[in-house]
Design a protein around this motif. Structure first.
Motif, PDB file in Angstrom:
ATOM      1  N   LYS A 209      10.560  56.380   2.392  1.00 27.05           N
ATOM      2  CA  LYS A 209      11.187  56.414   3.711  1.00 27.05           C
ATOM      3  C   LYS A 209      10.477  57.485   4.544  1.00 27.05           C
ATOM      4  O   LYS A 209      10.302  58.626   4.110  1.00 27.05           O
ATOM      5  N   ARG A 211      11.267  59.229   7.160  1.00 24.44           N
ATOM      6  CA  ARG A 211      12.013  60.436   7.491  1.00 24.44           C
ATOM      7  C   ARG A 211      12.230  61.328   6.253  1.00 24.44           C
ATOM      8  O   ARG A 211      12.327  62.544   6.372  1.00 24.44           O
ATOM      9  N   ASP A 212      12.305  60.707   5.072  1.00 20.68           N
ATOM     10  CA  ASP A 212      12.399  61.508   3.846  1.00 20.68           C
ATOM     11  C   ASP A 212      11.134  62.336   3.639  1.00 20.68           C
ATOM     12  O   ASP A 212      11.192  63.518   3.280  1.00 20.68           O
ATOM     13  N   GLU A 249      18.772  62.251   5.507  1.00 20.09           N
ATOM     14  CA  GLU A 249      17.467  62.367   4.881  1.00 20.09           C
ATOM     15  C   GLU A 249      17.621  62.754   3.408  1.00 20.09           C
ATOM     16  O   GLU A 249      18.526  63.518   3.049  1.00 20.09           O
ATOM     17  N   THR A 264       7.609  45.816   8.698  1.00 18.00           N
ATOM     18  CA  THR A 264       8.098  46.509   9.889  1.00 18.00           C
ATOM     19  C   THR A 264       7.416  45.944  11.128  1.00 18.00           C
ATOM     20  O   THR A 264       6.186  45.812  11.168  1.00 18.00           O
ATOM     21  N   THR A 281      10.623  47.273   6.179  1.00 21.52           N
ATOM     22  CA  THR A 281      11.995  47.646   6.474  1.00 21.52           C
ATOM     23  C   THR A 281      12.842  47.275   5.269  1.00 21.52           C
ATOM     24  O   THR A 281      12.879  46.116   4.857  1.00 21.52           O
ATOM     25  N   ASN A 285      15.880  50.866   6.994  1.00 23.54           N
ATOM     26  CA  ASN A 285      14.999  52.019   7.124  1.00 23.54           C
ATOM     27  C   ASN A 285      13.541  51.604   6.955  1.00 23.54           C
ATOM     28  O   ASN A 285      13.230  50.645   6.241  1.00 23.54           O
ATOM     29  N   ASN A 286      12.642  52.349   7.609  1.00 25.64           N
ATOM     30  CA  ASN A 286      11.220  52.060   7.522  1.00 25.64           C
ATOM     31  C   ASN A 286      10.593  52.810   6.351  1.00 25.64           C
ATOM     32  O   ASN A 286      10.741  54.024   6.219  1.00 25.64           O
ATOM     33  N   TYR A 287       9.891  52.063   5.507  1.00 27.72           N
ATOM     34  CA  TYR A 287       9.226  52.637   4.340  1.00 27.72           C
ATOM     35  C   TYR A 287       7.716  52.448   4.474  1.00 27.72           C
ATOM     36  O   TYR A 287       7.236  51.367   4.817  1.00 27.72           O
TER      37      TYR A 287
END
Length: 320
Positions: A209, A211-212, A249, A264, A281, A285-287
């Motif tokens: 992810k 944001r992670d 997160e 995505t 996606t 969430n976007n990976y």
């Protein structure tokens, strides 16, 4: 639904009909999507030009994982450059392959020698017509075996299933290309400290992810900001800027499960410049492929196959 085949891992039935024998005459150096073979520590990967995506196809009630790419053009020798094999195995010298059509039979032979660890897989397909005239629903198998200089067997890769779509006739929108994402079982260490991520494995590569990753790297010299522009439906990354958390997160599900992943559709910008990534996606969430982010943000990414550990090191730059 049963899983009949997964990319690069499942042995297919041997196909025993006669065909042509050809040796690659292409110079290595294709550009395209990189896919690991077997696992990230196998030392082998393929580079697929004009890559469209990976999807799961139902064949008589079984799931078959397939790489989808634009139909390659035949060269003057009648060969089709499908992908480039790249390896770090210094003993790898020779490749032997029997390309076929899934559940139908062998349609050619291919043999070639590595040049500095690279070889373009370019068979002469005895299909009686141009590849562009074959139904886009046809599944081809491009399995191959690797040998050393003395022609001793080294390794095999099976279950390399491919489908082609003509550029002018493509009717499969990217959003319809769905693939299964398996929870990553590997341990992840960031700058020497173990960090829990909810990451997934797709096509032999780890996807994280976005944001992670930004949260885990926050405060380091390789930190980056992530901004979602709802008006343009785009993802904007800024190198060196501190990440602004939005909540949730680095949250990890108690029992991560296999999920569906769709490519995505959002545009992606880094420091204002549009870039092309293979991203998915998953669960809203976007990976992103870890190595893709490592490369553009220039942080180290390592894989320890013995310990099943993915390493992220912001004190060093990215290396292939």
């Amino acid at each position: 639904m049963k899983k009949l085949a997964s990319v690069f891992k499942v042995l297919l039935v041997a196909l025993m009909i006669s065909s042509l024998f050809v040796t690659s005459a292409f110079a290595a150096g294709l550009k395209g999507e990189e896919l690991s073979l077997g696992s990230e520590d196998s030392g082998y990967k393929i580079i697929v030009p004009n890559f469209i995506g990976i999807k799961t196809v139902d064949v008589d009630g079984f799931d078959v994982t397939v790489v989808v790419m634009e139909t390659p053009e035949k060269d003057s020798n009648g060969n089709y450059p499908i992908f480039e094999i790249v390896t770090t195995d210094e003993d790898a010298y020779y490749v032997d392959s029997f390309p076929g059509i899934y559940y139908e039979g062998q349609v050619g032979n291919f043999s070639g020698e590595f040049d500095n660890g690279r070889l373009v897989y370019s068979p002469n397909l005895a299909i009686g017509k141009d590849l562009k005239d074959i139904s886009k629903d046809t599944i081809f198998t491009f399995d191959f075996e690797v040998y050393d200089k003395d022609y001793n067997y080294l390794i095999s890769f099976y279950g390399l299933n491919f489908m082609f779509e003509n550029k002018s006739e493509s009717t499969t929108p990217a959003e319809e290309t769905v693939v299964k994402a398996n929870p990553t079982s590997s341990k992840i260490v960031v700058n020497g400290k173990e960090v829990a991520f909810e990451a997934y494995e797709i096509g032999g590569n780890n996807y994280f992810k976005l944001r992670d990753l930004a949260m885990a790297l926050n405060g380091t010299e390789k930190q980056f900001e992530v901004i979602w522009d709802n008006e343009t439906k785009s993802i904007n990354l800024t190198k060196g800027q501190a990440y602004t958390p939005v909540g949730k997160e680095l949250e990890v599900s108690q029992n991560p499960s296999v999920k569906e992943a769709k490519p995505t559709q959002s545009k992606i910008y880094i420091d204002g410049e549009e870039v092309q990534f293979t991203a998915y996606t998953i669960g809203g969430n976007n990976y992103f492929k870890l190595r893709d982010i490592g490369k553009v943000m220039d942080f180290g990414v390592t894989w320890n196959g013995k310990l099943k550990t993915v390493g992220i090191d912001t004190s060093v730059g990215y290396e292939e």
